[in-house]
Design a protein around this motif. Structure first.
Motif, mmCIF file in Angstrom:
data_model
loop_
_atom_site.group_PDB
_atom_site.id
_atom_site.type_symbol
_atom_site.label_atom_id
_atom_site.label_comp_id
_atom_site.label_asym_id
_atom_site.label_seq_id
_atom_site.Cartn_x
_atom_site.Cartn_y
_atom_site.Cartn_z
ATOM 1 N N GLY A 18 15.084 -0.867 -4.071
ATOM 2 C CA GLY A 18 14.949 -1.566 -5.350
ATOM 3 C C GLY A 18 13.649 -1.288 -6.066
ATOM 4 N N TRP A 19 12.571 -1.245 -5.347
ATOM 5 C CA TRP A 19 11.263 -1.021 -5.972
ATOM 6 C C TRP A 19 11.119 0.396 -6.519
ATOM 7 C CZ3 TRP A 19 8.082 2.682 -3.845
ATOM 8 C CH2 TRP A 19 8.419 3.112 -2.568
ATOM 9 N N MET A 25 12.213 9.741 -5.318
ATOM 10 C CA MET A 25 11.838 8.623 -4.453
ATOM 11 C C MET A 25 13.070 8.054 -3.749
ATOM 12 S SD MET A 25 8.860 6.424 -6.353
ATOM 13 C CE MET A 25 9.622 6.241 -7.952
ATOM 14 N N ILE A 26 14.147 7.867 -4.500
ATOM 15 C CA ILE A 26 15.362 7.298 -3.919
ATOM 16 C C ILE A 26 15.979 8.254 -2.905
ATOM 17 C CG2 ILE A 26 17.720 6.541 -4.440
ATOM 18 C CD1 ILE A 26 16.543 5.345 -7.054
ATOM 19 N N ARG A 32 12.062 0.405 -10.268
ATOM 20 C CA ARG A 32 11.236 -0.336 -11.213
ATOM 21 C C ARG A 32 10.230 0.618 -11.842
ATOM 22 N NH1 ARG A 32 10.866 -4.445 -6.822
ATOM 23 N NH2 ARG A 32 12.722 -5.677 -7.128
ATOM 24 N N PRO A 33 9.989 0.446 -13.135
ATOM 25 C CA PRO A 33 9.024 1.355 -13.787
ATOM 26 C C PRO A 33 7.634 1.186 -13.222
ATOM 27 C CG PRO A 33 9.738 -0.365 -15.305
ATOM 28 C CD PRO A 33 10.542 -0.535 -14.038
ATOM 29 N N HIS A 34 6.957 2.290 -13.086
ATOM 30 C CA HIS A 34 5.573 2.304 -12.617
ATOM 31 C C HIS A 34 4.683 2.018 -13.811
ATOM 32 C CE1 HIS A 34 1.990 3.431 -10.475
ATOM 33 N NE2 HIS A 34 1.684 4.269 -11.438
ATOM 34 N N ILE A 35 3.961 0.904 -13.758
ATOM 35 C CA ILE A 35 3.094 0.522 -14.862
ATOM 36 C C ILE A 35 1.666 0.474 -14.343
ATOM 37 C CG2 ILE A 35 2.548 -1.264 -16.548
ATOM 38 C CD1 ILE A 35 5.517 -2.107 -16.354
ATOM 39 N N VAL A 55 0.848 -1.202 0.000
ATOM 40 C CA VAL A 55 0.000 0.000 0.000
ATOM 41 C C VAL A 55 0.882 1.251 0.000
ATOM 42 C CG1 VAL A 55 -1.702 1.329 1.313
ATOM 43 C CG2 VAL A 55 -1.939 -1.145 1.108
ATOM 44 N N TYR A 56 1.909 1.261 0.852
ATOM 45 C CA TYR A 56 2.820 2.402 0.895
ATOM 46 C C TYR A 56 3.484 2.601 -0.459
ATOM 47 C CZ TYR A 56 6.597 5.522 2.151
ATOM 48 O OH TYR A 56 7.450 6.591 2.197
ATOM 49 N N ARG A 57 3.997 1.530 -1.038
ATOM 50 C CA ARG A 57 4.692 1.634 -2.325
ATOM 51 C C ARG A 57 3.772 2.213 -3.394
ATOM 52 N NH1 ARG A 57 8.433 -3.780 -2.857
ATOM 53 N NH2 ARG A 57 9.377 -3.614 -0.796
#
Length: 87
Positions: A75-76, A46-47, A79-82, A30-32
């Motif tokens: 790591g997440w 974000m990083i 990753r591309p947000h799709i 949920v947070y991600r």
């Protein structure tokens, strides 16, 4: 609260780094999802935000390999947000 409200983000609740809202390892799904929605395509932002949190988790969780914590906390972000269901 709405998904784009930063105050609505699930937060860790203890030194074990579990989400106080759902009990999953933090950052939980949920947070991600909400965090990605809030930052949009700003992966660097974000990083930058998550890195000091990752550093604290390394100190708080000395028995967890740093490589695992790096994937969990950073790591997440790369990753591309799709779509809206990504996590």
């Amino acid at each position: 609260m709405t998904d784009d409200d930063p105050a609505a983000l699930h937060v860790f609740g203890d030194a074990g780094w579990r989400c106080r809202d759902d009990g999953d390892e933090w950052p939980c799904q949920v947070y991600r999802r909400r965090f990605r929605h809030h930052y949009g395509p700003d992966v660097v932002g974000m990083i930058v935000f998550m890195h000091p949190i990752f550093e604290q988790a390394v100190l708080d969780l000395p028995t967890v390999p740093t490589k695992e914590l790096r994937a969990r906390f950073l790591g997440w972000c790369r990753r591309p947000h799709i779509g809206s269901g990504g996590g």
